[in-house]
Scaffold this active site. Sequence first.
Site, PDB file in Angstrom:
ATOM      1  N   ASP A   1      55.460 -71.730  -4.891  1.00  6.78           N
ATOM      2  CA  ASP A   1      56.876 -71.946  -5.163  1.00  6.78           C
ATOM      3  C   ASP A   1      57.661 -71.202  -4.081  1.00  6.78           C
ATOM      4  O   ASP A   1      57.104 -70.326  -3.399  1.00  6.78           O
ATOM      5  CB  ASP A   1      57.206 -71.396  -6.551  1.00  6.78           C
ATOM      6  CG  ASP A   1      58.689 -71.336  -6.819  1.00  6.78           C
ATOM      7  OD1 ASP A   1      59.348 -72.379  -6.709  1.00  6.78           O
ATOM      8  OD2 ASP A   1      59.186 -70.233  -7.123  1.00  6.78           O
TER       9      ASP A   1
ATOM     10  N   ASP B   1      61.654 -70.276  -4.324  1.00  8.45           N
ATOM     11  CA  ASP B   1      62.653 -69.381  -4.914  1.00  8.45           C
ATOM     12  C   ASP B   1      62.025 -68.354  -5.842  1.00  8.45           C
ATOM     13  O   ASP B   1      61.361 -68.712  -6.826  1.00  8.45           O
ATOM     14  CB  ASP B   1      63.666 -70.195  -5.739  1.00  8.45           C
ATOM     15  CG  ASP B   1      64.783 -70.738  -4.878  1.00  8.45           C
ATOM     16  OD1 ASP B   1      64.691 -70.605  -3.655  1.00  8.45           O
ATOM     17  OD2 ASP B   1      65.741 -71.298  -5.436  1.00  8.45           O
TER      18      ASP B   1
ATOM     19  N   GLU C   1      66.392 -65.852  -6.214  1.00  7.48           N
ATOM     20  CA  GLU C   1      66.811 -66.001  -7.604  1.00  7.48           C
ATOM     21  C   GLU C   1      68.104 -65.232  -7.856  1.00  7.48           C
ATOM     22  O   GLU C   1      68.969 -65.677  -8.614  1.00  7.48           O
ATOM     23  CB  GLU C   1      65.707 -65.528  -8.552  1.00  7.48           C
ATOM     24  CG  GLU C   1      66.036 -65.736 -10.030  1.00  7.48           C
ATOM     25  CD  GLU C   1      66.416 -67.177 -10.363  1.00  7.48           C
ATOM     26  OE1 GLU C   1      67.373 -67.366 -11.148  1.00  7.48           O
ATOM     27  OE2 GLU C   1      65.787 -68.114  -9.828  1.00  7.48           O
TER      28      GLU C   1
ATOM     29  N   GLY D   1      72.397 -65.445 -22.500  1.00  7.14           N
ATOM     30  CA  GLY D   1      71.028 -65.827 -22.177  1.00  7.14           C
ATOM     31  C   GLY D   1      70.900 -66.993 -21.221  1.00  7.14           C
ATOM     32  O   GLY D   1      69.797 -67.491 -20.987  1.00  7.14           O
TER      33      GLY D   1
ATOM     34  N   GLU E   1      68.362 -66.811 -18.057  1.00  7.05           N
ATOM     35  CA  GLU E   1      66.928 -67.005 -18.311  1.00  7.05           C
ATOM     36  C   GLU E   1      66.611 -68.475 -18.537  1.00  7.05           C
ATOM     37  O   GLU E   1      65.588 -68.976 -18.062  1.00  7.05           O
ATOM     38  CB  GLU E   1      66.498 -66.169 -19.526  1.00  7.05           C
ATOM     39  CG  GLU E   1      64.986 -66.119 -19.731  1.00  7.05           C
ATOM     40  CD  GLU E   1      64.244 -65.531 -18.550  1.00  7.05           C
ATOM     41  OE1 GLU E   1      63.094 -65.984 -18.304  1.00  7.05           O
ATOM     42  OE2 GLU E   1      64.795 -64.650 -17.865  1.00  7.05           O
ATOM     43  N   ARG E   2      67.484 -69.187 -19.239  1.00  2.00           N
ATOM     44  CA  ARG E   2      67.247 -70.607 -19.487  1.00  2.00           C
ATOM     45  C   ARG E   2      67.348 -71.433 -18.203  1.00  2.00           C
ATOM     46  O   ARG E   2      66.711 -72.480 -18.066  1.00  2.00           O
ATOM     47  CB  ARG E   2      68.244 -71.145 -20.528  1.00  2.00           C
ATOM     48  CG  ARG E   2      68.027 -70.590 -21.922  1.00  2.00           C
ATOM     49  CD  ARG E   2      68.862 -71.321 -22.958  1.00  2.00           C
ATOM     50  NE  ARG E   2      70.301 -71.149 -22.773  1.00  2.00           N
ATOM     51  CZ  ARG E   2      70.985 -70.082 -23.183  1.00  2.00           C
ATOM     52  NH1 ARG E   2      70.358 -69.083 -23.772  1.00  2.00           N
ATOM     53  NH2 ARG E   2      72.304 -70.004 -22.991  1.00  2.00           N
TER      54      ARG E   2
ATOM     55  N   ASP F   1      56.862 -67.909 -10.033  1.00  2.00           N
ATOM     56  CA  ASP F   1      57.547 -66.815 -10.732  1.00  2.00           C
ATOM     57  C   ASP F   1      58.266 -67.283 -11.989  1.00  2.00           C
ATOM     58  O   ASP F   1      58.698 -66.454 -12.783  1.00  2.00           O
ATOM     59  CB  ASP F   1      58.561 -66.135  -9.805  1.00  2.00           C
ATOM     60  CG  ASP F   1      59.805 -66.976  -9.601  1.00  2.00           C
ATOM     61  OD1 ASP F   1      60.912 -66.487  -9.889  1.00  2.00           O
ATOM     62  OD2 ASP F   1      59.679 -68.130  -9.167  1.00  2.00           O
TER      63      ASP F   1
END
Length: 226
Positions: free
Chosen positions: A17, A19, A26, A47, A50-51, A174
């Site tokens: 991956d 990013d 990120e 939140g 995170e989603r 990640d």
Amino acid sequence: MTADRIFSWSPSAIVFDCDGTLMDTERHWQEARNITFRIFGLKPPAGFAERAKGVHYTECGALMAQETGKPDLVDDLADTLLTTFTALVEQDPVTMPGAAALVRLAARHRPLAVASNCPRAMVESCLDRAGLLTCFEHVVVAGDDVRPKPEPDVYRAAARLCGVPPEEALAVEDSLTGMESARRAGLRVIGIGTRPPGPDAEQADLWVTSLADAELLTWARSRLGA
């Protein structure tokens, strides 16, 4: 899943991956999301970061619109998000700890590819500025007939381009979104970050806090022919 599935094995190809795995972007996505919310006078839902992690920018725009009750802003949010992110990355491209050393070591002995949800120009520009682009034989991104992660398309295509069956390839990721994509494609997976509790931990065969992990580098040197 057990770490032995990695440490007792030698992959025929490795797919990374970009990013958050190779490039420390990120934080740029998070800042771009916050800026985009502010531009449109919206408040990030609890939140949301995170989603949104690992989600393709067009789907992130849709998620932003959905969770703030602004369905008419889907395209505008996605476009602003990408433009903002691009500007931030161009100002500050930084590799993740251990990424450059592991990539350069592996590239001497195995075909390498990148599988990303980001636009090709962005991925290639980041890797080029980091001096890593020439280490990769292939860069696979979502678009056209290649669905974004968590669909398995990018990892399946990357393994095929490297000339190996998916089960002989290793994915390095990640985000849980990316790990799901790689797992569904049939690759074994190294997850970067803190091992999560519960079923999410099973998305990776091995968890490491960073690509500078000493045990990981020892494995790479012994199993990749260095």
